[in-house]
Design a protein around this motif. Structure first.
Motif, mmCIF file in Angstrom:
data_model
loop_
_atom_site.group_PDB
_atom_site.id
_atom_site.type_symbol
_atom_site.label_atom_id
_atom_site.label_comp_id
_atom_site.label_asym_id
_atom_site.label_seq_id
_atom_site.Cartn_x
_atom_site.Cartn_y
_atom_site.Cartn_z
ATOM 1 N N GLN A 1 0.838 -1.201 0.000
ATOM 2 C CA GLN A 1 0.000 0.000 0.000
ATOM 3 C C GLN A 1 0.873 1.250 0.000
ATOM 4 O O GLN A 1 1.927 1.273 0.634
ATOM 5 C CB GLN A 1 -0.876 0.031 1.269
ATOM 6 C CG GLN A 1 -1.852 -1.130 1.365
ATOM 7 C CD GLN A 1 -2.550 -1.128 2.711
ATOM 8 O OE1 GLN A 1 -1.923 -1.307 3.754
ATOM 9 N NE2 GLN A 1 -3.852 -0.938 2.691
ATOM 10 N N GLY B 1 -0.541 5.321 -0.893
ATOM 11 C CA GLY B 1 -1.350 6.424 -0.391
ATOM 12 C C GLY B 1 -2.301 6.026 0.719
ATOM 13 O O GLY B 1 -2.580 6.822 1.621
ATOM 14 N N GLU B 2 -2.792 4.792 0.692
ATOM 15 C CA GLU B 2 -3.730 4.343 1.719
ATOM 16 C C GLU B 2 -3.125 4.476 3.116
ATOM 17 O O GLU B 2 -3.846 4.620 4.104
ATOM 18 C CB GLU B 2 -4.129 2.869 1.511
ATOM 19 C CG GLU B 2 -4.865 2.582 0.220
ATOM 20 C CD GLU B 2 -3.937 2.162 -0.908
ATOM 21 O OE1 GLU B 2 -2.790 2.652 -0.956
ATOM 22 O OE2 GLU B 2 -4.380 1.348 -1.739
ATOM 23 N N ILE B 3 -1.800 4.367 3.204
ATOM 24 C CA ILE B 3 -1.162 4.566 4.503
ATOM 25 C C ILE B 3 -0.203 5.756 4.453
ATOM 26 O O ILE B 3 0.820 5.780 5.136
ATOM 27 C CB ILE B 3 -0.468 3.277 5.015
ATOM 28 C CG1 ILE B 3 0.421 2.655 3.937
ATOM 29 C CG2 ILE B 3 -1.500 2.247 5.465
ATOM 30 C CD1 ILE B 3 1.288 1.489 4.464
ATOM 31 N N MET B 4 -0.590 6.744 3.638
ATOM 32 C CA MET B 4 0.091 8.043 3.620
ATOM 33 C C MET B 4 1.564 7.956 3.238
ATOM 34 O O MET B 4 2.426 8.541 3.913
ATOM 35 C CB MET B 4 0.004 8.707 5.002
ATOM 36 C CG MET B 4 -1.273 9.416 5.248
ATOM 37 S SD MET B 4 -1.409 10.938 4.260
ATOM 38 C CE MET B 4 -0.458 12.091 5.276
ATOM 39 N N ARG B 5 1.863 7.235 2.183
ATOM 40 C CA ARG B 5 3.241 7.285 1.705
ATOM 41 C C ARG B 5 3.251 7.258 0.188
ATOM 42 O O ARG B 5 2.239 6.935 -0.440
ATOM 43 C CB ARG B 5 4.080 6.141 2.293
ATOM 44 C CG ARG B 5 3.588 4.756 1.968
ATOM 45 C CD ARG B 5 4.467 3.697 2.651
ATOM 46 N NE ARG B 5 3.993 2.371 2.315
ATOM 47 C CZ ARG B 5 4.546 1.227 2.733
ATOM 48 N NH1 ARG B 5 5.591 1.265 3.540
ATOM 49 N NH2 ARG B 5 4.062 0.059 2.370
ATOM 50 N N ALA C 1 6.962 9.872 3.249
ATOM 51 C CA ALA C 1 5.831 10.773 3.374
ATOM 52 C C ALA C 1 5.681 11.576 2.080
ATOM 53 O O ALA C 1 6.645 11.765 1.353
ATOM 54 C CB ALA C 1 6.058 11.713 4.553
#
Ligand SMILES: [Mg+2]
Ligand SMILES: [Mg+2]
Ligand SMILES: [Mg+2]
Ligand SMILES: [Mg+2]
Ligand SMILES: [Mg+2]
Ligand SMILES: [Mg+2]
Lengths: 149, 149, 149, 149, 149, 149
Positions: D93, D95-99, D132
């Motif tokens: 994953q 973007g789903e976990i902000m990366r 990030a």
């Protein structure tokens, strides 16, 4: 989180593992006024199956689940696996990847929902340390599994 | 588990999310005597990135991590991911598999080890509910991530 | 990827495992002009804990991490686990699912960021073969783990 | 690791992504003497499907796989997924976990085994940064997937 | 699902494990009119590697794969791993987490696509029970892995 | 596997998805003599939540679960997730990694154990195709989830 002001079955289980470190009897006394049934114990291992086994054995010996019913064993087993995922965070493995745990566990059974038709549920809480198999090279870890029973 | 009689950074973080449901200010008052720095907050989402973002934003705004240092962001990020694994138990997914969370979070920073050369560590604790995107169809969940910083 | 024109700590570690197959001493010579500290070694196993252990032992013996500090062991351990995920691609298991690895490893420590406040980081690179426990029934595999220390 | 002295298809793919940062044409020139066919490219995304799609599109446009044969698409797809697991280390994953990632990729096709009956294989190598969605808050990452075709 | 009216290689493999419980010979007879080659067998274990090994051994002994070609071993191995993921649903582990399986397996090889250029594919189907290592404390489980060969 | 000669709830669910491709009504007729309650349906998506939602909606509309009881929703949800793991084999993701499914599903409820104290259980079976979002570039896939209710 509407159940914030009551004590959920998971929060109750977590407090059992967090509150009393060396005072198991005190824990049993203090919390015995609740409607929940529970047992607490300790287990340390490099071997996850010992953790699973310790929790299952304690649950049966304390009549939290009925040993002869697969349905109850099944409910407990999946709750344990879910709690282990919090403890292991990504790989349900201990010794295979060179780490060990020292855990306190609590298994709680009861009716956490206002609607009594929701029936009984199980919570398995784990709290302790995880780390290298060398004393002190470890940090805290927690897990909670919840299942209908 | 030799640190049972002191309060570990993880246990401290877990208590922050477990103890005070509607009384954030009380929490801040009561716990402010500790040597740990911390912030607490709430987040509800079908979208994990909102959970990550809420925790990161609160941590920066409360100066728990130094925003411009990747090293600190990196430490916090991995602690958040580990906490999320306890919450999601197997798949770090929410809306993608039709579930949602309502979580209280705490981020704690400090020196949990007696040996001060161990330096600072971070704990991220999550507690709340997970379930279908329908009020009441949910159960409790918890997660804890710990990292050196 | 703005660091493309310099050599990142991960790329440096990867080159150590990719470049010199039988010439460990040459590797040590050639690369010793860098500001990074590193060690290289080989490990073959059906048992992941032997891989973890070989890398940890080499790192301590070569003073890449300070053995008595959990903080440094913790940083290395998580970097190793991340590298192993590249090698195992989905299940951090070897013999349990009938496969074995023959790996060269490199552990690199240094300051990869221009902003020196970012401090020291660790890279663990793995390269070799994975496959059935029969010579030749195997293909290449790689992994890289990076952590702040 | 008996193939240490020759260049395996995986090592070849890894060198393509590691060696030439801004000099794609040079890469094509220098490596064109090999028996392997390959393509290289770049992709940056918060969305894994864009990474998958970029690699598939480049592979088809460069005739590394035959677009109309599912068997070839299938071989490439699983090689891509395996490479992504090295890049994402535990959760496929972004973007789903902000990366987000910024990656160079190489797809290589050829006969890496001495026994020509082993036929053709594919290697997918990925190298770049993950972190990030803020420039600089990122570290290196690598992945390699290998499949028969 | 346009292949609904013909029998796909996966559906064929699933029927082999679902249809004939104690009548292996009957299975071999009845299905021998198909263009697919196949073998069927049973395996029970707390040890995944015994499951992998039983399937690989049966496949080689029945000439479903050519033992000396890694390409064929590789295709079978990944198909087995995929089938195991259906059986284990989240953690490819048995005894490590205190569970055992009793499985019937089928390996099928043939050309399932109308376009004969798609060549040969393999299907591995598993069906049986999974549960505690106590007779009766178990439920059914299934898995299917498909790969080009 | 002592239940081989009777029809387990899982095998029954698998046959529902395997046997009748275009003849849903026939399926309903033929199987209606059993003691199990069931529903069958189809779903195609690049979005797992649509798969979850289609199965939940059909189960409620056919009174397989009582919509207002979280306990029943919870049992079904976990059975669905387990079935999805067989279908997705490693990552419970579809469109995020550029793949799509076309699935037939069956949900079965009943008492599969001789000991009637074991009560009711649920089986969720999935069968269909998974692959690239291009017609024909796909292969078969199956999943089965079983839970007490
Ligand atoms: Mg649940
Ligand atoms: Mg750790
Ligand atoms: Mg990282
Ligand atoms: Mg492979
Ligand atoms: Mg496939
Ligand atoms: Mg189960």
């Amino acid at each position: 989180m509407e159940r914030d002001n009551q004590v959920g079955i998971g929060k109750f289980a977590l407090r059992l593992v967090l509150d009393f470190s060396d005072e198991t009897d005190a824990a049993k006394t203090k919390h015995s006024t609740t409607d929940y049934h529970f047992c607490i114990g300790k287990t340390g291992a490099m071997d996850l199956k010992k953790v699973v086994s310790a929790i299952e054995t304690a649950s049966k010996r304390n009549q939290l689940i009925e040993e002869d019913l697969y349905r109850e064993t099944h409910a407990l087993y999946h709750a344990i696996l879910e709690a282990i995922q919090g403890v292991t965070r990504g790989q349900s493995q201990l010794g295979e990847i060179m780490r060990t745990v020292g855990l306190r566990f609590a298994v709680v059974r009861g009716k956490p929902y206002k609607n009594k038709a929701e029936g009984e549920w199980l919570a398995v809480a784990l709290y302790g340390t995880i780390g290298a198999p060398i004393k002190g090279l470890e940090h805290e870890t927690v897990g909670l599994g919840i299942n209908h029973i």
